[in-house]
Design an enzyme around this catalytic site. Structure first.
Site, PDB file in Angstrom:
ATOM      1  N   TYR A   1      -0.398   4.595  10.662  1.00 20.94           N
ATOM      2  CA  TYR A   1      -0.752   3.611  11.693  1.00 20.94           C
ATOM      3  C   TYR A   1       0.501   3.431  12.531  1.00 20.94           C
ATOM      4  O   TYR A   1       1.523   2.928  12.018  1.00 20.94           O
ATOM      5  CB  TYR A   1      -1.134   2.269  11.067  1.00 20.94           C
ATOM      6  CG  TYR A   1      -2.504   2.232  10.422  1.00 20.94           C
ATOM      7  CD1 TYR A   1      -3.662   2.417  11.183  1.00 20.94           C
ATOM      8  CD2 TYR A   1      -2.652   1.977   9.065  1.00 20.94           C
ATOM      9  CE1 TYR A   1      -4.925   2.371  10.587  1.00 20.94           C
ATOM     10  CE2 TYR A   1      -3.911   1.935   8.466  1.00 20.94           C
ATOM     11  CZ  TYR A   1      -5.043   2.128   9.239  1.00 20.94           C
ATOM     12  OH  TYR A   1      -6.286   2.078   8.663  1.00 20.94           O
TER      13      TYR A   1
ATOM     14  N   ARG B   1       0.837  -1.202   0.000  1.00 23.94           N
ATOM     15  CA  ARG B   1       0.000   0.000   0.000  1.00 23.94           C
ATOM     16  C   ARG B   1       0.873   1.253   0.000  1.00 23.94           C
ATOM     17  O   ARG B   1       2.055   1.204   0.314  1.00 23.94           O
ATOM     18  CB  ARG B   1      -0.893   0.028   1.258  1.00 23.94           C
ATOM     19  CG  ARG B   1      -2.015  -0.958   1.227  1.00 23.94           C
ATOM     20  CD  ARG B   1      -2.745  -1.002   2.557  1.00 23.94           C
ATOM     21  NE  ARG B   1      -1.937  -1.577   3.613  1.00 23.94           N
ATOM     22  CZ  ARG B   1      -2.308  -1.679   4.893  1.00 23.94           C
ATOM     23  NH1 ARG B   1      -3.484  -1.223   5.266  1.00 23.94           N
ATOM     24  NH2 ARG B   1      -1.520  -2.223   5.785  1.00 23.94           N
TER      25      ARG B   1
ATOM     26  N   LYS C   1       2.233   2.229   7.392  1.00 26.43           N
ATOM     27  CA  LYS C   1       2.557   1.383   8.547  1.00 26.43           C
ATOM     28  C   LYS C   1       3.513   2.081   9.493  1.00 26.43           C
ATOM     29  O   LYS C   1       4.015   3.179   9.221  1.00 26.43           O
ATOM     30  CB  LYS C   1       3.179   0.058   8.065  1.00 26.43           C
ATOM     31  CG  LYS C   1       2.205  -0.850   7.326  1.00 26.43           C
ATOM     32  CD  LYS C   1       0.934  -1.151   8.113  1.00 26.43           C
ATOM     33  CE  LYS C   1       1.131  -2.143   9.228  1.00 26.43           C
ATOM     34  NZ  LYS C   1      -0.178  -2.452   9.909  1.00 26.43           N
TER      35      LYS C   1
END
Ligand SMILES: NC(=O)c1ccc[n+]([C@@H]2O[C@H](COP(=O)([O-])OP(=O)(O)OC[C@H]3O[C@@H](n4cnc5c(N)ncnc54)[C@H](O)[C@@H]3O)[C@@H](O)[C@H]2O)c1
Length: 372
Positions: A93, A15, A74
């Site tokens: 995140y 991603r 991430k």
């Protein structure tokens, strides 16, 4: 503001934080967007598409040196810690409770860390967890279909209704976004599905949208034990409080399950609802404990990058734009739901759950932002 979007380096993470439409939004608001060369390729977005939207393509060093906000997907991996510096805004995140070394690095380097997963909405929901939860739940069940196959060392069970043959049984714990996503696929393939939750309102909502043969059970030890005995696949989609130190399914309870059954732990919390869960990667996704195969990949949506990248950017972009347009301080001060996402602030940890879980000192976002 200069917004930098790096290429993700986590195992099999394809991603990327931004899509070309997102770049155009920043540009039309007067900002600069730097994208690491090839960052979008895993999601089938070329450098040219980003350039056409107004971004500049740069190498990794320039990206981190010039960027005022790092907008990514991430957590930071140890190889990326060298790019941290005081006042750098990180929007991604973060999962500070799970990654202690990152927590140390963020505190030491005095960054401003805002985590997608902790931002709340007016109803106590998690708007930036939602899009990935749906994909993780659906994707988690697709992984169950794969790892139930003999080819992948499963028991060789097709997780679908086949006439003349016993229908497979699936238990889903947690009827939230991920649980509902998993249920949609499991149910419509004809499996016998039981869903357990402690939130009766949530179960009632699910009752109105899934077919009547889905069993909706209150989550208690008795119901769980009955389900464990008969289930072929258990899918864990509980949002387990980060401060809880107990488990709902202990190692001993795995002995109740049929040999060769499968656990897909979408929630993937070490020390969470399932005692025997430990996070795995797409390269090495499963392991066996007490005869039960466990699938515990903590970035399931990465397997579906085209879907996930667009879905994630739809949700994160309005917040990223606010940080750029208003400045993080004003945006956080004025919006108490957005402020829940503040985890690190110039050397202070500002997330209670991580403080409790890792026995660290912490302050509240209100304290560090001087909100009375
Ligand atoms: N592995 C991945 O790639 C991935 C990706 C996205 C999200 N997740 C994780 O998936 C989990 C679920 O996320 P979500 O957005 O669906 O959360 P959610 O809040 O929408 O749903 C969680 C549900 O669990 C229920 N619950 C709480 N305690 C319970 C108990 N004891 N028994 C049964 N149910 C209980 C809640 O009532 C709620 O309905 C989170 O832990 C999230 O971090 C994992």
């Amino acid at each position: 503001m200069i917004i930098s979007v790096p290429k993700e380096i986590k195992n099999n993470e394809y991603r990327v934080a931004i899509v070309p439409a997102g770049v155009s939004e920043f540009i039309s608001n007067g900002h600069e967007v730097l994208i690491e060369k090839g960052a979008g390729l895993g999601s089938s977005i070329s450098d040219e598409e980003y350039i056409n939207a107004g971004a500049q393509i740069v190498d990794r060093n320039e990206l981190f040196q010039k960027g005022e906000m790092i907008y990514k997907v991430k957590e930071f991996l140890p190889e990326e810690f060298k790019y941290l510096r005081e006042g750098l805004v990180i929007f991604t995140y973060i999962h500070s409770n799970a990654f202690k070394a990152q927590t140390d690095a963020f505190i030491e380097n005095k960054v401003v860390g805002i985590s997608y997963e902790d931002i709340e909405d007016e109803n106590g929901g998690f708007p930036l967890l939602k899009p990935m939860s749906e994909i993780a739940g659906k994707g988690g069940f697709l992984m169950a279909i794969q790892y139930a196959q003999r080819l992948h060392k499963g028991k060789g069970l097709m997780l679908a209704k086949v006439h003349g043959v016993r229908t497979p049984e699936v238990t889903i714990i947690g009827a939230g976004i991920a649980g509902f996503g998993a249920a949609e696929i499991a149910v419509y393939l004809g499996n016998k599905v039981a869903i357990l939750d402690i939130d009766l309102d949530r179960l009632e909502k699910v009752k109105h949208v899934l077919p009547p043969n889905v069993e909706l059970l209150y989550s208690n030890k008795e119901n769980l034990t009955e389900c464990l005995k008969r289930t072929d696949v258990l899918v864990n989609c509980i949002l387990w409080p980060k401060w809880r130190k107990d488990s709902m399914i202990t190692r001993d309870m795995l002995k109740l399950m049929k040999p060769d059954s499968l656990i897909v732990d979408v929630s993937c919390d070490e020390g969470g609802a399932i005692e025997t869960c430990r996070a795995t990667s797409h390269d090495d996704p499963v392991y066996i404990e007490e005869g039960i195969m466990h699938y515990c990949v903590d970035n399931v949506p990465a397997a579906f990058p085209q879907t996930s990248t667009y879905s994630l950017c739809n949700s994160t972009l309005p917040y990223a734009l606010r940080i750029a347009n208003e400045g993080y301080e004003k945006a956080l001060k004025e919006d108490k739901y957005f402020r829940k996402g503040l985890c690190f602030y110039f050397g202070d940890l500002t997330l209670e759950e991580t403080g409790k879980k890792q026995n660290r000192p912490y302050k509240t976002p209100e304290e560090v932002l001087n909100i009375t």
